[in-house]
Design an enzyme around this catalytic site. Structure first.
Site, PDB file in Angstrom:
ATOM      1  N   ASP A 108     -14.802  -3.604  12.115  1.00  0.00           N
ATOM      2  CA  ASP A 108     -15.068  -2.183  11.959  1.00  0.00           C
ATOM      3  C   ASP A 108     -16.379  -2.100  11.283  1.00  0.00           C
ATOM      4  O   ASP A 108     -17.268  -2.744  11.355  1.00  0.00           O
ATOM      5  CB  ASP A 108     -13.959  -2.075  10.892  1.00  0.00           C
ATOM      6  CG  ASP A 108     -14.118  -2.668   9.542  1.00  0.00           C
ATOM      7  OD1 ASP A 108     -13.936  -2.035   8.606  1.00  0.00           O
ATOM      8  OD2 ASP A 108     -14.467  -3.760   9.656  1.00  0.00           O
ATOM      9  N   HIS A 116       0.849  -1.188  -0.047  1.00  0.00           N
ATOM     10  CA  HIS A 116       0.016   0.101   0.076  1.00  0.00           C
ATOM     11  C   HIS A 116       0.957   1.184   0.134  1.00  0.00           C
ATOM     12  O   HIS A 116       1.718   1.451   0.866  1.00  0.00           O
ATOM     13  CB  HIS A 116      -0.740   0.188   1.145  1.00  0.00           C
ATOM     14  CG  HIS A 116      -1.922  -1.066   1.167  1.00  0.00           C
ATOM     15  ND1 HIS A 116      -2.861  -1.069   0.300  1.00  0.00           N
ATOM     16  CD2 HIS A 116      -1.875  -2.273   1.858  1.00  0.00           C
ATOM     17  CE1 HIS A 116      -3.705  -2.281   0.368  1.00  0.00           C
ATOM     18  NE2 HIS A 116      -2.998  -2.899   1.181  1.00  0.00           N
ATOM     19  N   ASP A 154      -9.311 -11.011   6.773  1.00  0.00           N
ATOM     20  CA  ASP A 154      -9.857  -9.592   6.909  1.00  0.00           C
ATOM     21  C   ASP A 154      -9.184  -8.947   6.119  1.00  0.00           C
ATOM     22  O   ASP A 154      -9.914  -7.983   5.351  1.00  0.00           O
ATOM     23  CB  ASP A 154      -9.682  -9.513   8.385  1.00  0.00           C
ATOM     24  CG  ASP A 154     -10.034  -7.722   8.767  1.00  0.00           C
ATOM     25  OD1 ASP A 154      -9.146  -6.940   8.466  1.00  0.00           O
ATOM     26  OD2 ASP A 154     -10.959  -7.856   9.229  1.00  0.00           O
ATOM     27  N   ASP A 171      -9.699  -4.779   1.924  1.00  0.00           N
ATOM     28  CA  ASP A 171      -9.366  -4.120   0.653  1.00  0.00           C
ATOM     29  C   ASP A 171     -10.044  -4.371  -0.636  1.00  0.00           C
ATOM     30  O   ASP A 171     -10.394  -3.556  -1.583  1.00  0.00           O
ATOM     31  CB  ASP A 171      -7.732  -4.688   0.104  1.00  0.00           C
ATOM     32  CG  ASP A 171      -6.824  -4.220   1.155  1.00  0.00           C
ATOM     33  OD1 ASP A 171      -5.865  -5.033   1.372  1.00  0.00           O
ATOM     34  OD2 ASP A 171      -6.696  -3.434   1.571  1.00  0.00           O
ATOM     35  N   PHE A 219     -11.131  -8.010  12.315  1.00  0.00           N
ATOM     36  CA  PHE A 219     -11.184  -6.800  13.296  1.00  0.00           C
ATOM     37  C   PHE A 219     -12.701  -6.134  12.769  1.00  0.00           C
ATOM     38  O   PHE A 219     -13.039  -5.896  11.661  1.00  0.00           O
ATOM     39  CB  PHE A 219     -10.168  -5.539  12.799  1.00  0.00           C
ATOM     40  CG  PHE A 219      -8.859  -6.620  12.516  1.00  0.00           C
ATOM     41  CD1 PHE A 219      -8.271  -6.558  11.080  1.00  0.00           C
ATOM     42  CD2 PHE A 219      -8.263  -6.959  13.621  1.00  0.00           C
ATOM     43  CE1 PHE A 219      -7.217  -7.183  11.273  1.00  0.00           C
ATOM     44  CE2 PHE A 219      -7.078  -7.786  13.420  1.00  0.00           C
ATOM     45  CZ  PHE A 219      -6.521  -7.912  12.183  1.00  0.00           C
TER      46      PHE A 219
HETATM   47  N1  LIG Z   1     -11.438  -4.827   9.634  1.00  0.00           N
HETATM   48  C1  LIG Z   1     -10.702  -3.954   9.073  1.00  0.00           C
HETATM   49  N2  LIG Z   1     -10.830  -2.706   9.241  1.00  0.00           N
HETATM   50  C2  LIG Z   1      -9.836  -1.731   8.692  1.00  0.00           C
HETATM   51  C3  LIG Z   1      -8.737  -2.037   8.178  1.00  0.00           C
HETATM   52  C4  LIG Z   1      -8.161  -0.795   7.720  1.00  0.00           C
HETATM   53  C5  LIG Z   1      -6.923  -0.594   6.866  1.00  0.00           C
HETATM   54  N3  LIG Z   1      -5.924  -1.489   6.920  1.00  0.00           N
HETATM   55  C6  LIG Z   1      -5.171  -1.613   5.909  1.00  0.00           C
HETATM   56  C7  LIG Z   1      -3.969  -2.571   6.231  1.00  0.00           C
HETATM   57  C8  LIG Z   1      -3.834  -3.829   5.759  1.00  0.00           C
HETATM   58  C9  LIG Z   1      -5.002  -4.033   5.098  1.00  0.00           C
HETATM   59  O1  LIG Z   1      -4.519  -4.645   3.750  1.00  0.00           O
HETATM   60  C10 LIG Z   1      -5.519  -2.454   4.591  1.00  0.00           C
HETATM   61  O2  LIG Z   1      -4.864  -2.086   3.482  1.00  0.00           O
HETATM   62  C11 LIG Z   1      -8.943   0.118   8.221  1.00  0.00           C
HETATM   63  N4  LIG Z   1     -10.124  -0.375   8.926  1.00  0.00           N
HETATM   64  C12 LIG Z   1     -11.142   0.148   9.449  1.00  0.00           C
HETATM   65  O3  LIG Z   1     -12.120   0.444   8.439  1.00  0.00           O
HETATM   66  C13 LIG Z   1     -12.591   1.920   8.848  1.00  0.00           C
HETATM   67  C14 LIG Z   1     -12.313   2.765   7.737  1.00  0.00           C
HETATM   68  O4  LIG Z   1     -12.902   2.548   6.376  1.00  0.00           O
HETATM   69  P1  LIG Z   1     -12.987   3.429   5.260  1.00  0.00           P
HETATM   70  O5  LIG Z   1     -13.812   4.972   5.894  1.00  0.00           O
HETATM   71  O6  LIG Z   1     -13.794   3.081   4.315  1.00  0.00           O
HETATM   72  O7  LIG Z   1     -11.645   4.055   4.863  1.00  0.00           O
HETATM   73  C15 LIG Z   1     -12.240   2.216  10.098  1.00  0.00           C
HETATM   74  O8  LIG Z   1     -13.097   1.609  11.021  1.00  0.00           O
HETATM   75  C16 LIG Z   1     -10.949   1.546   9.853  1.00  0.00           C
HETATM   76  O9  LIG Z   1     -10.541   1.315  11.426  1.00  0.00           O
HETATM   77  C17 LIG Z   1      -8.512  -3.635   7.866  1.00  0.00           C
HETATM   78  O10 LIG Z   1      -7.530  -3.713   6.987  1.00  0.00           O
HETATM   79  N5  LIG Z   1      -9.669  -4.160   8.394  1.00  0.00           N
END
Ligand SMILES: Nc1nc2c(c(CN[C@H]3C=C[C@H](O)[C@@H]3O)cn2[C@@H]2O[C@H](COP(=O)(O)O)[C@@H](O)[C@H]2O)c(=O)[nH]1
Length: 346
Positions: free
Chosen positions: A245, A49, A310, A315, A243
């Site tokens: 989210d 990324h 996840d 992604d 996670f």
């Molecule tokens: N379950 C889960 N939640 C994640 C991520 C990530 C980013 N992780 C990066 C690292 C490695 C991965 O390959 C990703 O490139 C952010 N979030 C959550 O999303 C929300 C933001 O969303 P939006 O407003 O649409 O950008 C917010 O709650 C944020 O805490 C994840 O990976 N998994």
């Protein structure tokens, strides 16, 4: 079974408005299995990324720690259809590109570092004198109409977490890591004890349910960044869950892994702002964790864990959001925006 997984199973077994669809999870597992064969290590290339640091050193650890104490609630009040790119949505312009959502956080931090502001240094952001509130506000100042949500909470959390690192761990995240003996569960225990803002715990039907989204993603990003070696070595990394989210639950629904009651579905379609710890919110988060566990069990590959599933789904959800795609016709037509809960936990 980890505490989070036990609690998510409890929620799934007692849930009223959200159901885990086992058939849907099996279908996604089969699909992921094919992806695994073609995508191979893509599942775990965290550095790919553009805004993620490429250096695998202790300054990157401090970057990850700052990101994950602030990694919450980027959804936009204006963007009621959850398009992801509403022109008013909080955004940070960095190197000629406007970043929104999670990426706006990374862009703001990288931009500050490029301007020689040591924003990832815990002793700096802990200190109101050398790092005043209005400096932090300027780092997160929006390049669009909306400001970053919960700015005062973010500043409070930076002070508290920075002070805790200074007080207990010599001001460096690496020293906290050294106390964990390469155990993710020990890491979680320490975070819950010394960093109250990671205590993402909800009371549901008489039980204290650990969800621990930011605590777990902190471990996961450390593990992914260092490819499970050195600072990223956790002998029990597979005990970390998905996670909970607001983005992955949405794609789990689109993929048919979750079913929503008409009541919950209509609250989401109306873009209703829902209170944190509303039972439907807890059910959505707990069932999402359990659904990813069923997918993991169905894929049953030794080197595939919940983190990789996840990251892959998150992604993918962002890709689909960008092009307005959904695989499931009837779910596409009434596509359901992600849940709108203002919370410091996700
Ligand atoms: N379950 C889960 N939640 C994640 C991520 C990530 C980013 N992780 C990066 C690292 C490695 C991965 O390959 C990703 O490139 C952010 N979030 C959550 O999303 C929300 C933001 O969303 P939006 O407003 O649409 O950008 C917010 O709650 C944020 O805490 C994840 O990976 N998994």
């Amino acid at each position: 079974m980890s505490r989070v997984l036990e609690d998510s199973q409890f929620i799934a077994l007692n849930s009223r408005d959200v159901q885990v669809n086992e058939e849907g999870c099996n279908q996604v597992a089969a699909w992921i299995e094919q992806q695994l064969d073609t995508l191979g290590t893509k599942f775990s290339n965290w550095q790919d990324h553009e805004l993620h640091p490429k250096l695998q050193d202790s300054s990157t650890l401090d970057w990850i720690f700052l990101i994950d104490i602030l990694n919450f609630s980027f959804w936009s009040d204006a963007d009621t259809k959850d398009s992801g790119n509403h022109p008013a949505r909080f955004g940070i312009r960095y190197k000629g590109k406007l970043y929104m959502g999670y990426w706006s956080l990374c862009a703001a931090v990288n931009k500050a570092l490029d301007n020689s502001i040591p924003i990832t240094t815990p002793s700096f952001y802990a200190d109101e004198v050398c790092c005043p509130d209005d400096l932090i506000a300027s780092i997160f100042a929006s390049d669009t109409e909306e400001q970053i949500p919960l700015l005062s909470e973010r500043i409070r959390i930076m002070r508290a977490s920075g002070k805790a690192l200074v007080k207990y761990y010599g001001g460096r995240f690496v020293h906290l890591l050294e106390k964990c003996n390469h155990s993710a569960q020990k890491f979680l225990e320490i975070l819950l004890r010394d960093f109250p803002d990671f205590r993402d715990i909800s009371f549901y039907k008489g039980r204290e349910c650990h969800i621990l989204k930011r605590a777990q993603i902190l471990i996961a990003e450390t593990w992914a960044c260092f490819h499970g070696q050195g600072y990223g070595q956790f002998d029990d990394i597979d005990s970390i869950t998905m996670f909970a989210d607001y983005r992955v639950p949405q794609i789990l629904w689109q993929l048919g892994c979750l079913d929503y009651s008409p009541e919950f579905g209509s609250r989401l379609r109306k873009s209703e702002t829902i209170a944190h710890n509303d039972p439907m919110e807890i059910e959505m988060r707990g069932c999402s964790i359990w659904a990813v566990e069923l997918i993991r069990l169905a894929v049953n590959r030794p080197n595939l864990n919940a983190i990789m599933i996840d990251f892959f789904l998150w992604d993918l959800a962002k890709e689909w959001q960008t092009i307005g795609y959904s695989p499931n016709k009837e779910r596409a037509l009434s596509s359901v925006p992600s849940i709108r809960v203002r919370s410091i936990y996700y």
